[in-house]
Design a protein around this motif. Sequence first.
Motif, PDB file in Angstrom:
ATOM      1  N   HIS A   1      50.263  31.010  28.049  1.00 64.66           N
ATOM      2  CA  HIS A   1      50.444  31.344  26.358  1.00 64.66           C
ATOM      3  C   HIS A   1      48.680  31.868  26.313  1.00 64.66           C
ATOM      4  O   HIS A   1      48.854  33.235  25.481  1.00 64.66           O
ATOM      5  CB  HIS A   1      50.170  30.037  25.854  1.00 64.66           C
ATOM      6  CG  HIS A   1      50.029  30.018  24.489  1.00 64.66           C
ATOM      7  ND1 HIS A   1      50.826  30.716  23.295  1.00 64.66           N
ATOM      8  CD2 HIS A   1      48.951  29.850  23.814  1.00 64.66           C
ATOM      9  CE1 HIS A   1      50.190  30.552  22.450  1.00 64.66           C
ATOM     10  NE2 HIS A   1      49.009  30.012  22.316  1.00 64.66           N
ATOM     11  N   TYR A   2      47.572  31.382  26.969  1.00 62.67           N
ATOM     12  CA  TYR A   2      46.261  31.854  26.518  1.00 62.67           C
ATOM     13  C   TYR A   2      46.167  33.197  26.992  1.00 62.67           C
ATOM     14  O   TYR A   2      45.634  34.172  26.205  1.00 62.67           O
ATOM     15  CB  TYR A   2      45.283  31.025  27.273  1.00 62.67           C
ATOM     16  CG  TYR A   2      45.023  29.839  26.702  1.00 62.67           C
ATOM     17  CD1 TYR A   2      45.237  29.355  25.153  1.00 62.67           C
ATOM     18  CD2 TYR A   2      45.260  28.611  27.624  1.00 62.67           C
ATOM     19  CE1 TYR A   2      45.120  27.865  24.808  1.00 62.67           C
ATOM     20  CE2 TYR A   2      45.396  27.258  27.192  1.00 62.67           C
ATOM     21  CZ  TYR A   2      45.109  27.041  25.743  1.00 62.67           C
ATOM     22  OH  TYR A   2      45.158  25.800  25.356  1.00 62.67           O
TER      23      TYR A   2
ATOM     24  N   ARG B   1      48.348  35.837  24.599  1.00 62.27           N
ATOM     25  CA  ARG B   1      47.994  35.888  23.355  1.00 62.27           C
ATOM     26  C   ARG B   1      46.516  36.787  23.325  1.00 62.27           C
ATOM     27  O   ARG B   1      46.417  37.703  22.597  1.00 62.27           O
ATOM     28  CB  ARG B   1      47.668  34.548  22.509  1.00 62.27           C
ATOM     29  CG  ARG B   1      48.595  33.647  22.253  1.00 62.27           C
ATOM     30  CD  ARG B   1      49.841  34.289  21.817  1.00 62.27           C
ATOM     31  NE  ARG B   1      49.467  34.891  20.514  1.00 62.27           N
ATOM     32  CZ  ARG B   1      50.201  35.740  19.563  1.00 62.27           C
ATOM     33  NH1 ARG B   1      51.192  36.387  19.948  1.00 62.27           N
ATOM     34  NH2 ARG B   1      49.791  35.933  18.451  1.00 62.27           N
ATOM     35  N   ASN B   2      45.801  36.476  24.276  1.00 63.43           N
ATOM     36  CA  ASN B   2      44.438  37.281  24.404  1.00 63.43           C
ATOM     37  C   ASN B   2      44.982  38.750  24.821  1.00 63.43           C
ATOM     38  O   ASN B   2      44.303  39.721  24.229  1.00 63.43           O
ATOM     39  CB  ASN B   2      43.588  36.868  25.756  1.00 63.43           C
ATOM     40  CG  ASN B   2      42.922  35.704  25.246  1.00 63.43           C
ATOM     41  OD1 ASN B   2      42.975  35.172  24.048  1.00 63.43           O
ATOM     42  ND2 ASN B   2      42.198  34.705  26.139  1.00 63.43           N
TER      43      ASN B   2
ATOM     44  N   HIS C   1      43.883  32.510  20.444  1.00 69.14           N
ATOM     45  CA  HIS C   1      45.192  32.201  20.828  1.00 69.14           C
ATOM     46  C   HIS C   1      46.070  31.154  19.781  1.00 69.14           C
ATOM     47  O   HIS C   1      47.512  31.351  20.058  1.00 69.14           O
ATOM     48  CB  HIS C   1      45.056  31.363  22.134  1.00 69.14           C
ATOM     49  CG  HIS C   1      44.097  30.261  22.086  1.00 69.14           C
ATOM     50  ND1 HIS C   1      44.448  29.190  21.434  1.00 69.14           N
ATOM     51  CD2 HIS C   1      42.886  29.866  22.688  1.00 69.14           C
ATOM     52  CE1 HIS C   1      43.394  28.245  21.484  1.00 69.14           C
ATOM     53  NE2 HIS C   1      42.347  28.816  22.371  1.00 69.14           N
ATOM     54  N   GLU C   2      45.450  30.889  18.780  1.00 75.73           N
ATOM     55  CA  GLU C   2      46.111  30.158  17.865  1.00 75.73           C
ATOM     56  C   GLU C   2      46.667  30.789  16.582  1.00 75.73           C
ATOM     57  O   GLU C   2      47.211  30.310  15.728  1.00 75.73           O
ATOM     58  CB  GLU C   2      45.236  28.855  17.433  1.00 75.73           C
ATOM     59  CG  GLU C   2      45.211  27.695  18.548  1.00 75.73           C
ATOM     60  CD  GLU C   2      44.633  26.566  18.043  1.00 75.73           C
ATOM     61  OE1 GLU C   2      45.179  25.893  16.843  1.00 75.73           O
ATOM     62  OE2 GLU C   2      43.231  26.464  18.050  1.00 75.73           O
TER      63      GLU C   2
ATOM     64  N   LEU D   1      40.105  31.290  27.528  1.00 74.70           N
ATOM     65  CA  LEU D   1      40.439  30.832  26.052  1.00 74.70           C
ATOM     66  C   LEU D   1      39.981  32.010  24.945  1.00 74.70           C
ATOM     67  O   LEU D   1      40.195  31.687  24.005  1.00 74.70           O
ATOM     68  CB  LEU D   1      39.676  29.370  25.593  1.00 74.70           C
ATOM     69  CG  LEU D   1      40.259  28.219  26.136  1.00 74.70           C
ATOM     70  CD1 LEU D   1      39.649  27.067  25.609  1.00 74.70           C
ATOM     71  CD2 LEU D   1      41.835  28.224  26.389  1.00 74.70           C
TER      72      LEU D   1
ATOM     73  N   THR E   1      38.107  33.511  19.692  1.00 74.55           N
ATOM     74  CA  THR E   1      39.176  32.465  20.021  1.00 74.55           C
ATOM     75  C   THR E   1      40.466  33.004  19.266  1.00 74.55           C
ATOM     76  O   THR E   1      40.317  32.474  18.024  1.00 74.55           O
ATOM     77  CB  THR E   1      38.523  31.103  19.934  1.00 74.55           C
ATOM     78  OG1 THR E   1      37.492  30.766  20.545  1.00 74.55           O
ATOM     79  CG2 THR E   1      39.661  30.096  20.671  1.00 74.55           C
TER      80      THR E   1
ATOM     81  N   LYS F   1      39.867  21.224  29.677  1.00 72.37           N
ATOM     82  CA  LYS F   1      40.720  22.368  28.972  1.00 72.37           C
ATOM     83  C   LYS F   1      42.236  22.149  29.013  1.00 72.37           C
ATOM     84  O   LYS F   1      43.049  22.853  28.180  1.00 72.37           O
ATOM     85  CB  LYS F   1      40.355  23.593  29.742  1.00 72.37           C
ATOM     86  CG  LYS F   1      38.765  24.170  29.722  1.00 72.37           C
ATOM     87  CD  LYS F   1      38.401  24.415  28.382  1.00 72.37           C
ATOM     88  CE  LYS F   1      37.071  24.691  28.192  1.00 72.37           C
ATOM     89  NZ  LYS F   1      35.956  24.102  28.682  1.00 72.37           N
TER      90      LYS F   1
ATOM     91  N   PRO G   1      40.623  24.626  23.068  1.00 72.63           N
ATOM     92  CA  PRO G   1      42.017  24.935  23.688  1.00 72.63           C
ATOM     93  C   PRO G   1      42.856  24.483  22.365  1.00 72.63           C
ATOM     94  O   PRO G   1      42.638  24.099  21.349  1.00 72.63           O
ATOM     95  CB  PRO G   1      42.276  23.815  24.604  1.00 72.63           C
ATOM     96  CG  PRO G   1      41.016  22.702  24.317  1.00 72.63           C
ATOM     97  CD  PRO G   1      40.059  23.373  23.866  1.00 72.63           C
ATOM     98  N   ASP G   2      44.095  25.149  22.732  1.00 70.36           N
ATOM     99  CA  ASP G   2      45.033  24.853  21.532  1.00 70.36           C
ATOM    100  C   ASP G   2      45.598  23.254  21.610  1.00 70.36           C
ATOM    101  O   ASP G   2      46.187  22.817  22.576  1.00 70.36           O
ATOM    102  CB  ASP G   2      46.451  25.460  21.725  1.00 70.36           C
ATOM    103  CG  ASP G   2      47.266  25.606  20.449  1.00 70.36           C
ATOM    104  OD1 ASP G   2      47.389  24.667  19.714  1.00 70.36           O
ATOM    105  OD2 ASP G   2      48.126  26.639  20.249  1.00 70.36           O
TER     106      ASP G   2
END
Length: 446
Positions: free
Chosen positions: A344-345, A348-349, A415-416, A369, A413, A285, A97-98
Amino acid sequence: MDTHITGRTAADIADSVRSLLERGVLEPGDALPPVRTLADRLGVNRNTAVAAYRQLTQAGIAVSRGRAGTRIVDRAPVPQEGFAAGSVLRDVGTGNPDAALIPDPSRALADVVGRPVLYGEPVIDRELEQWALEWLGADLAPRDIRVTVTSGAVDAVERLLAQALTRDDAVALENPCFLSAIHTVRLGGYRAVPVPVDEQGMTPAGLRAALDDGVRAVVCTPRAQNPTGASLTAERAAELRAVLADHPYVLVIEDDHFSMLSHAPAQSLIGAHHRRWALVRSVSKFLGPDMCLAVTATDPYTADRLAMRLSPGTTWVSHLLQRLAFSLITDPEVREGITRAGAHYAERNDSFAARLRAYGLPCTPGDGLNVWLALPAPARAVAEQLMRRGWLPRTGEEFAVDGLPGSAHLRLTVHELDDTDAERLAADIAEAVRAVSRSGSGMIDR
């Protein structure tokens, strides 16, 4: 090799094999002699040799492969979640996770410190227990529920399997599957039976075949399946419950790891009349992996067995940790932050999948995620190309229950990543696919 094995009884023969393994004469993966050959060499009854091998198998020292014979267990390492150690590449396969979206616990810490908890007191914080009963019970058919607290979801799954199974028992696992589930089953000495996963989760035909194969437990992720992101639909959950209806004593474990972050409604394999079941939800998470806490709802029989598995060791999860988790998950500001994190996840995905589609790579993101990307080329070859461009992804074969190479998927991964890096990664994936296509090495006919 069999000339080194000695003994006249099953116990002596098994001890001889263990001694040879400890001294390095035998090594993991080595084949043991056929039963008939060993019995003839030692001058013992064939049943004595069979009993010796059975003792070794039950102890987790050897594994029987049927006609392929018996071998010393190979403890080959399996991939683990998290950052790759020592890499200079940009790691886009962590599954983390972020950190910026994990709530700060410092404000709540001062409020959770109370009197010391002593031996013999209830092992579950009463407020957390009541909250968990309501939270978990809301997504289960009306029934008698017990709640247990463990040190995370992996701890819960390991203990649930251990209280129900013995070595060589078969366990149905999603294929592809969460790395920790594969690791837990392998180290427990159980036999993993792969069940295919599609965009709606575990397939009914695959589950039926696993039950026909004699599985005694089923481990399923109802939402945000790792690595694919699949979530059960209401229709699929009903189909799976129908398949399980004739097997009420098969232990069904649902690992709902994404729970509060998921944008998919909760669905369950656990039918109203199923007798052995567990619904596990960890806080890792959304409150952070270091929180190491999960709540598990089970039937009363399984709860008692699970408590027995806890009693010789940790006995209970720290009440300070329990109070902290309860304080955070009942804080309206924290809950709002968890909702924002889930959004957010997903955003971004979705955004990254759109970038891939713009480069001609079809991608429909699931929940969770990660992004699960099907490729028109072998994933390992594409991953090698990406490493040359500074990226470190995960290939799908790492998540295969059967361990077979040749996957055509990447788990990413992303999302960041900011928009610039996300665009660069999408472009590099497209170029990596083209490079593999030009080389013509091991292309997959889709």
